[in-house]
Design an enzyme around this catalytic site. Structure first.
Site, PDB file in Angstrom:
ATOM      1  N   SER A 125      -0.548   4.091   0.963  1.00 42.23           N
ATOM      2  CA  SER A 125      -1.203   4.985   1.921  1.00 42.23           C
ATOM      3  C   SER A 125      -0.256   5.521   2.995  1.00 42.23           C
ATOM      4  CB  SER A 125      -2.398   4.289   2.584  1.00 42.23           C
ATOM      5  OG  SER A 125      -3.434   4.098   1.649  1.00 42.23           O
ATOM      6  N   ASN A 167     -14.394   2.738   4.652  1.00 42.14           N
ATOM      7  CA  ASN A 167     -12.949   2.645   4.406  1.00 42.14           C
ATOM      8  C   ASN A 167     -12.149   3.538   5.351  1.00 42.14           C
ATOM      9  OD1 ASN A 167     -13.313   5.238   3.270  1.00 42.14           O
ATOM     10  ND2 ASN A 167     -11.708   4.874   1.753  1.00 42.14           N
ATOM     11  N   ASP A 223     -13.902   6.596  -0.457  1.00 41.40           N
ATOM     12  CA  ASP A 223     -13.752   6.088  -1.822  1.00 41.40           C
ATOM     13  C   ASP A 223     -14.709   6.811  -2.772  1.00 41.40           C
ATOM     14  OD1 ASP A 223     -11.772   4.193  -1.283  1.00 41.40           O
ATOM     15  OD2 ASP A 223     -13.221   2.636  -0.795  1.00 41.40           O
ATOM     16  N   GLY A 253      -6.116   5.571 -12.212  1.00 46.23           N
ATOM     17  CA  GLY A 253      -6.623   5.388 -10.858  1.00 46.23           C
ATOM     18  C   GLY A 253      -5.904   6.183  -9.790  1.00 46.23           C
ATOM     19  N   THR A 257      -9.563  -1.668   4.338  1.00 48.12           N
ATOM     20  CA  THR A 257      -9.628  -2.064   2.938  1.00 48.12           C
ATOM     21  C   THR A 257     -10.064  -3.528   2.838  1.00 48.12           C
ATOM     22  OG1 THR A 257      -8.449  -1.965   0.820  1.00 48.12           O
ATOM     23  CG2 THR A 257      -7.180  -2.713   2.738  1.00 48.12           C
ATOM     24  N   LYS A 298     -14.288  -4.008   4.535  1.00 46.53           N
ATOM     25  CA  LYS A 298     -15.033  -2.749   4.462  1.00 46.53           C
ATOM     26  C   LYS A 298     -16.496  -2.877   4.905  1.00 46.53           C
ATOM     27  CE  LYS A 298     -12.314  -0.525   0.826  1.00 46.53           C
ATOM     28  NZ  LYS A 298     -12.368   0.132  -0.498  1.00 46.53           N
ATOM     29  N   GLY A 322     -17.625  -5.143  -6.608  1.00 49.36           N
ATOM     30  CA  GLY A 322     -17.079  -5.326  -5.270  1.00 49.36           C
ATOM     31  C   GLY A 322     -17.086  -4.030  -4.485  1.00 49.36           C
ATOM     32  N   SER A 348       0.820  -1.215   0.000  1.00 51.08           N
ATOM     33  CA  SER A 348       0.000   0.000   0.000  1.00 51.08           C
ATOM     34  C   SER A 348       0.856   1.269   0.000  1.00 51.08           C
ATOM     35  CB  SER A 348      -0.919   0.020   1.222  1.00 51.08           C
ATOM     36  OG  SER A 348      -1.600   1.267   1.305  1.00 51.08           O
ATOM     37  N   TYR A 396      -4.459   1.567  -9.514  1.00 55.55           N
ATOM     38  CA  TYR A 396      -3.432   2.599  -9.547  1.00 55.55           C
ATOM     39  C   TYR A 396      -2.009   2.049  -9.391  1.00 55.55           C
ATOM     40  CZ  TYR A 396      -2.921   2.568  -4.415  1.00 55.55           C
ATOM     41  OH  TYR A 396      -2.675   2.209  -3.123  1.00 55.55           O
TER      42      TYR A 396
END
Length: 295
Positions: free
Chosen positions: A20, A95, A110, A251, A70, A74, A136, A18, A230
């Site tokens: 993030s 999320n 999101d 993305g 994630t 979720k 999803g 990730s 992404y």
């Protein structure tokens, strides 16, 4: 005195790659904040997705300020929260969790993340007939975003017929009857032939799942293509669509704007999304700014 130290984390399966943590910590550094973003990987811990409730409680007790959530947690996390923001409640997925005064509140960034990226990157495209691949967690969010942005009708295509039907039914309840429909992959050629654009929200194209989500000959120059994947920013779908002459959106913008919204919820500070867009381009190993549109 304003708080300047934050502890946050990400709960999910296989979250090691990730971006993030780096996105959040870089922006925090620029704002002079002490900000630690921890990965809580249920695969590495050897616990099932249903353990998300225990992990959320532990994070709250340990003094975390918030969590990102994630796949595949979720929806499972919802039963372990004290409150839901309207967007998360409408979507049935969370999320982002914010801890405040001992309470855990669920949000969904999101939806707002994709909406902001789309409005920035494909501001003038037609939205009468949109086809979306994938029903999803990410698919539910981007379908909500597309209808919020003014799409007249979104047809959700998924290999799991029940999942597509459930999402379409939820969208119709929220936005009005007839705004959404479900279809199987066998209908994709006919649907794309009459569509204004396609949103891709399946894992196909990710580093671990290379390839195209549908045959390249279904693309045509009039069709716009928006990608949720992404990593990499330049998926095979985007490369192929650009070669055909489609307007495209990668993305990266969704990843950045959902992170910026979460950062704002965690800290109460305003993030600089332009700087974060440059960050993700660098982190993903690309030189061009993500969230971009090409024609």
């Amino acid at each position: 005195m304003a708080k300047d130290s934050f502890l946050v984390g990400l709960i999910g399966a296989g979250v090691g790659p990730s971006l993030s943590p780096a996105l959040h910590e870089r922006e925090a550094d620029r704002q002079g904040l002490r900000y630690l973003y921890r990965l809580i990987d249920i695969d590495a811990l050897g616990v099932p997705p249903e353990a998300v409730g225990d992990l959320v409680r532990a994070a709250r007790d340990l003094g975390f300020d918030g969590l990102n959530i994630t796949h595949p947690c979720k929806q499972l996390v919802i039963g372990h929260l004290d409150a839901l923001a309207p967007q998360a409640e409408a979507l049935g997925a969370v999320n982002t969790v914010v801890f405040e005064d001992g309470r855990a509140t669920g949000h969904n960034t999101d939806v707002t993340g994709f909406a902001a990226s789309f409005a920035r990157g494909l501001p003038d495209v037609p939205l009468e007939r949109v086809v979306q691949l994938g029903a999803g967690g990410a698919g539910a969010a981007v379908a909500h975003a597309a209808l919020t942005l003014g799409a007249e009708r979104v047809t959700v295509v998924d290999a799991l017929a029940d999942r597509a039907a459930q999402l379409a039914a939820a969208l119709n309840r929220h936005f009005g009857e007839g705004r959404a429909a479900a279809a199987g992959p066998e209908r994709l050629p006919a649907l794309l032939a009459g569509a204004d654009g396609v949103v891709h929200a399946t894992p196909t194209g990710m580093a671990a799942h290379p390839g195209l989500p549908f045959p390249a000959d279904l693309l045509r120059p009039e069709l716009w293509v928006a990608e949720v994947v992404y990593r990499p920013l330049e998926t095979e779908l985007l490369r192929t669509a650009r070669a055909v002459g489609c307007a495209t959106l990668d993305g990266g913008g969704m990843a950045v704007f959902q992170a910026a919204d979460a950062f704002r919820l965690f800290t109460g500070r305003e993030p600089d999304s332009a700087r974060m867009l440059a960050d993700i381009a660098e982190l993903a190993g690309e030189v061009a700014a993500p969230g971009r549109t090409t024609r």
